[in-house]
Design a protein around this motif. Structure first.
Motif, short mmCIF file in Angstrom:
data_model
loop_
_atom_site.label_atom_id
_atom_site.label_comp_id
_atom_site.label_asym_id
_atom_site.label_seq_id
_atom_site.Cartn_x
_atom_site.Cartn_y
_atom_site.Cartn_z
N ARG A 118 0.86 -1.17 -0.04
CA ARG A 118 0.00 0.11 -0.14
C ARG A 118 0.94 1.17 0.05
N ARG A 119 1.95 1.05 0.86
CA ARG A 119 2.97 2.34 0.84
C ARG A 119 3.60 2.60 -0.57
N VAL A 120 3.84 1.66 -1.02
CA VAL A 120 4.49 1.70 -2.70
C VAL A 120 3.56 2.35 -3.73
N TYR A 121 2.26 2.00 -3.59
CA TYR A 121 1.11 2.48 -4.56
C TYR A 121 0.89 3.98 -4.16
N GLN A 122 0.57 4.07 -3.00
CA GLN A 122 0.31 5.58 -2.62
C GLN A 122 1.63 6.48 -2.95
N SER A 123 2.85 5.96 -2.70
CA SER A 123 4.01 6.74 -3.10
C SER A 123 3.82 7.17 -4.51
N THR A 124 3.69 6.13 -5.41
CA THR A 124 3.82 6.36 -6.57
C THR A 124 2.93 7.03 -7.35
N LEU A 125 1.36 6.91 -6.76
CA LEU A 125 0.25 7.66 -7.21
C LEU A 125 0.25 9.27 -6.69
N VAL A 126 0.90 9.47 -5.47
CA VAL A 126 0.86 10.73 -4.99
C VAL A 126 2.01 11.51 -5.94
N ARG A 127 2.99 10.88 -5.95
CA ARG A 127 4.00 11.53 -6.90
C ARG A 127 3.73 11.84 -8.28
N LEU A 128 2.89 11.00 -8.95
CA LEU A 128 2.24 11.24 -10.40
C LEU A 128 1.53 12.08 -10.38
N GLY A 129 0.32 12.27 -9.29
CA GLY A 129 -0.62 13.20 -9.28
C GLY A 129 -0.01 14.54 -9.25
N ALA A 130 1.09 14.55 -8.15
CA ALA A 130 1.84 15.95 -7.91
C ALA A 130 2.17 16.52 -9.38
N VAL A 131 2.88 15.72 -10.18
CA VAL A 131 3.52 16.07 -11.27
C VAL A 131 2.56 16.70 -12.46
N THR A 183 3.84 12.03 -20.17
CA THR A 183 4.64 13.21 -19.73
C THR A 183 5.08 13.01 -18.10
N GLY A 184 4.04 12.72 -17.36
CA GLY A 184 4.41 12.35 -16.07
C GLY A 184 5.36 11.24 -15.73
N PHE A 185 5.48 10.23 -16.49
CA PHE A 185 6.16 9.14 -16.45
C PHE A 185 7.52 9.62 -16.85
N ALA A 186 7.62 10.34 -17.99
CA ALA A 186 9.02 10.75 -18.47
C ALA A 186 9.62 11.72 -17.36
N THR A 187 8.68 12.28 -17.01
CA THR A 187 9.44 13.47 -15.95
C THR A 187 9.81 12.57 -14.50
N LEU A 188 9.14 11.84 -13.93
CA LEU A 188 9.44 11.16 -12.70
C LEU A 188 10.48 9.68 -12.95
N TRP A 189 10.26 9.04 -13.88
CA TRP A 189 10.98 7.83 -13.88
C TRP A 189 11.80 7.39 -15.13
#
Length: 176
Positions: free
Chosen positions: A2-15, A31-37
């Motif tokens: 759950r922690r990994v899911y939350q972290s991934t989704l929160v970071r993507l949402g913020a971007v 765009t979000g994936f290119a920016t983050l990962w």
């Protein structure tokens, strides 16, 4: 988790600027994936994609969205290295490293040259060595009666030298 899911989704949402779920498009996700990962390893990239795809599958089942914008996201190929063996250069670096004890260098050399199990080599005694035949024979606790280890060249020489000097850290003579 759950922690990994939350972290991934929160970071993507913020971007993405935290848009409404129904307004997220394939282009936004790319765009979000290119920016983050974009500079991350394939397993990290693939885990992030799996998280977002799983979330969108859940959102579709719940009726929150009707379209799946994750269809454009492609996994990266993960290169799995099945070769766990050390190269000859790495073995030579270990067996010639004078910072290691004679015992350790002997062990590495025997393991490499004989392909014997670590347990078998560690159970060897000097009495088990046949220096003339460059062999070692030892009864094993396994189903086999004996193990005969014959190196491709003199790997028992350092062991014999080690035993005759009571395993001091004095440099070994080079095998002929």
């Amino acid at each position: 988790s759950r922690r990994v899911y939350q972290s991934t989704l929160v970071r993507l949402g913020a971007v993405l600027g935290n848009p409404e779920l129904a307004h997220v498009t394939s282009e936004h996700l790319e765009t979000g994936f290119a920016t983050l990962w974009s500079s991350t390893s394939a397993p990290t990239w693939n885990r992030s994609i799996a998280t977002v795809k799983s979330f969108y599958a859940f959102a579709i089942r719940q009726g929150w969205v009707t379209d799946d914008p994750t269809q454009v996201l492609e996994r990266r190929r993960e290169v799995v290295d099945h070769d766990r063996a050390l190269s000859r250069e790495q073995i030579n670096a270990i067996t010639t490293n004078r910072a290691l004890s004679v015992r350790d260098r002997c062990l590495f050399k025997m393991l490499y040259e004989t392909a014997a199990r670590t347990e078998e080599v560690l159970r060897l005694n000097i009495e088990d060595l046949d220096l003339a035949g460059k062999r070692a024979t030892k009864a094993t606790p396994c189903a086999r009666v004996s193990t005969s280890m014959k190196p491709s060249f003199t790997a028992v020489h350092p062991i014999a030298a080690c035993a005759s000097r009571n395993c001091t850290n004095t440099p070994l003579p080079r095998p002929a």
